[in-house]
Scaffold this active site. Structure first.
Site, PDB file in Angstrom:
ATOM      1  N   CYS A 126       0.856  -1.139  -0.357  1.00 21.04           N
ATOM      2  CA  CYS A 126       0.045   0.199   0.480  1.00 21.04           C
ATOM      3  C   CYS A 126       0.732   1.424   0.243  1.00 21.04           C
ATOM      4  O   CYS A 126      -0.062   2.267  -0.247  1.00 21.04           O
ATOM      5  CB  CYS A 126      -0.716  -0.024   0.865  1.00 21.04           C
ATOM      6  SG  CYS A 126      -2.115  -1.313   0.650  1.00 21.04           S
ATOM      7  N   HIS A 268      -2.601   6.819   4.664  1.00 21.93           N
ATOM      8  CA  HIS A 268      -3.350   5.441   3.896  1.00 21.93           C
ATOM      9  C   HIS A 268      -4.537   5.291   5.112  1.00 21.93           C
ATOM     10  O   HIS A 268      -4.351   5.090   6.129  1.00 21.93           O
ATOM     11  CB  HIS A 268      -2.365   4.425   3.609  1.00 21.93           C
ATOM     12  CG  HIS A 268      -2.643   3.217   3.446  1.00 21.93           C
ATOM     13  ND1 HIS A 268      -3.397   2.987   2.330  1.00 21.93           N
ATOM     14  CD2 HIS A 268      -3.005   2.128   4.535  1.00 21.93           C
ATOM     15  CE1 HIS A 268      -3.776   1.344   2.451  1.00 21.93           C
ATOM     16  NE2 HIS A 268      -3.598   0.892   3.664  1.00 21.93           N
ATOM     17  N   ASN A 298     -10.815   0.302   2.244  1.00 21.66           N
ATOM     18  CA  ASN A 298      -9.437   0.167   1.860  1.00 21.66           C
ATOM     19  C   ASN A 298      -9.233   0.394   0.082  1.00 21.66           C
ATOM     20  O   ASN A 298      -9.570  -1.203  -0.045  1.00 21.66           O
ATOM     21  CB  ASN A 298      -8.756  -0.871   2.803  1.00 21.66           C
ATOM     22  CG  ASN A 298      -6.603  -0.466   2.804  1.00 21.66           C
ATOM     23  OD1 ASN A 298      -6.819  -0.083   1.719  1.00 21.66           O
ATOM     24  ND2 ASN A 298      -6.466  -2.198   2.979  1.00 21.66           N
TER      25      ASN A 298
END
Length: 340
Positions: A126, A268, A298
């Protein structure tokens, strides 16, 4: 612990941004009903929504790939910058998702766009998109590129186990039910003022096995059971809580900046509880955050890009934004960017 304060005489900045969301909306309640119905075990009502704070997420259809989302976001970023694909001489596909193991998805994106840039993939879970921005910045400063396009296309929903064999499998893959799909893109080039002012990162690779998608590589080249996300969400959260705050504290101390120095803080986002805990531990004011996780879930490395696209038009020259990237592996990354 690599860190860098940019030379004020040589600055590279983000000059345009774009994002793309798939059309299909999947609610947590509907997802839970699907999982329970296909697996034959009962779950507490609204468990997914209550545990994650995620109400909905976007899901790419069967004909939409990681490259599809990246291309759509790239076209929007290029249009915002009033650029042609041939104006780009570096194209980085920076994503946790990809179309296939080989070739690099960057080539698929480039073929669709009609660019002739140097093209390659950057992959770090990520954190991929922020890593891609930093790599593009460094290549421009080194004279290897004049103008870069960094794109991500994330389809982690395909690693979501919608028909687990039992409760144990459901639990081991629970973090995968937070996933949603999205694409994002930014244009980077030399700027006369502002730009990317600071980059810092730290890596805790001893925790690499805490969570991930094990299939597709030399360890598990075949087998559907390896294509689903597996991980210990609590352990991941614990590492991020300990490691992430240290990197942020170091960044603020080194730069002499405080939370009031930033117009926005883009972090994030995994779940609502994660985000609330981040705010609690760091002290970042709630109004500085751009909250997308209840609506989008997400979206892996596209998270910061989507947030940036939503606020980009509100930012004024001189406004500073702090990016906080978190990625499996495990890595933490901060980046301070000032709008030119």
């Amino acid at each position: 612990m690599p860190k860098q304060m940019s030379d004020p005489q040589q600055q590279v900045g983000i000059t345009a941004v774009g994002s793309l969301l798939p059309d299909e909306v999947l609610s947590s309640d509907r997802l839970q009903q699907e999982v329970a119905g296909s697996s034959g075990f009962a779950l507490p009502p609204t468990l997914l929504k209550q545990a994650t704070g995620i109400v909905t997420r976007r899901i790419a259809d069967e004909g939409t790939f990681a490259s599809t989302l990246a291309v759509g976001a790239a076209r929007r970023a290029l249009a915002a910058a009033e650029l042609d694909p041939l104006d780009i001489d570096l194209l980085l596909f920076a994503s946790a998702s990809r179309d296939m193991v080989e070739p690099a998805t960057a080539h698929i994106v480039q073929a669709e766009l009609g660019s002739r840039a140097h093209a390659l993939d950057v992959t770090n879970a990520c954190n991929s998109f922020v890593n891609g921005i930093d790599l593009a910045r460094v290549m421009i400063l080194a004279g290897r590129a004049r103008r870069a396009l960094v794109v991500t296309g994330e389809t982690p929903s395909r690693a979501m186990h919608r028909a687990p064999a039992g409760f144990a499998e459901f639990r081991s893959g629970f973090a995968g039910y937070t996933f949603g799909d999205a694409g994002a893109a930014v244009v980077l080039e030399a700027v006369e003022r502002g730009g990317i002012l600071d980059v810092d990162s730290e890596t805790y690779s001893e925790h690499w096995a805490v969570g991930g998608i094990p299939g597709g590589g030399s360890r598990h080249p075949r087998g559907d059971e390896y294509t689903y996300f597996r991980g210990d969400g609590r352990e991941l959260r614990g590492v991020f809580e300990k490691a992430g705050t240290a990197v942020i504290d170091r960044t603020l101390h080194r730069t002499g900046m405080e939370w009031d120095s930033f117009a926005k803080v883009l972090v994030h986002q995994v779940t609502v509880p994660y985000l609330e805990r981040f705010a609690e531990l760091t002290g970042v004011p709630a109004e500085k955050l751009v909250v997308t996780v209840p609506e989008l879930g997400n979206v892996a490395s596209a998270s910061i890009g989507v947030q940036l696209e939503r606020v980009y038009g509100e930012l004024c020259p001189g406004d500073r934004v702090l990016f906080v990237g978190l990625g499996g592996g495990i890595s933490i990354m901060t980046m301070i960017w000032e709008k030119s």
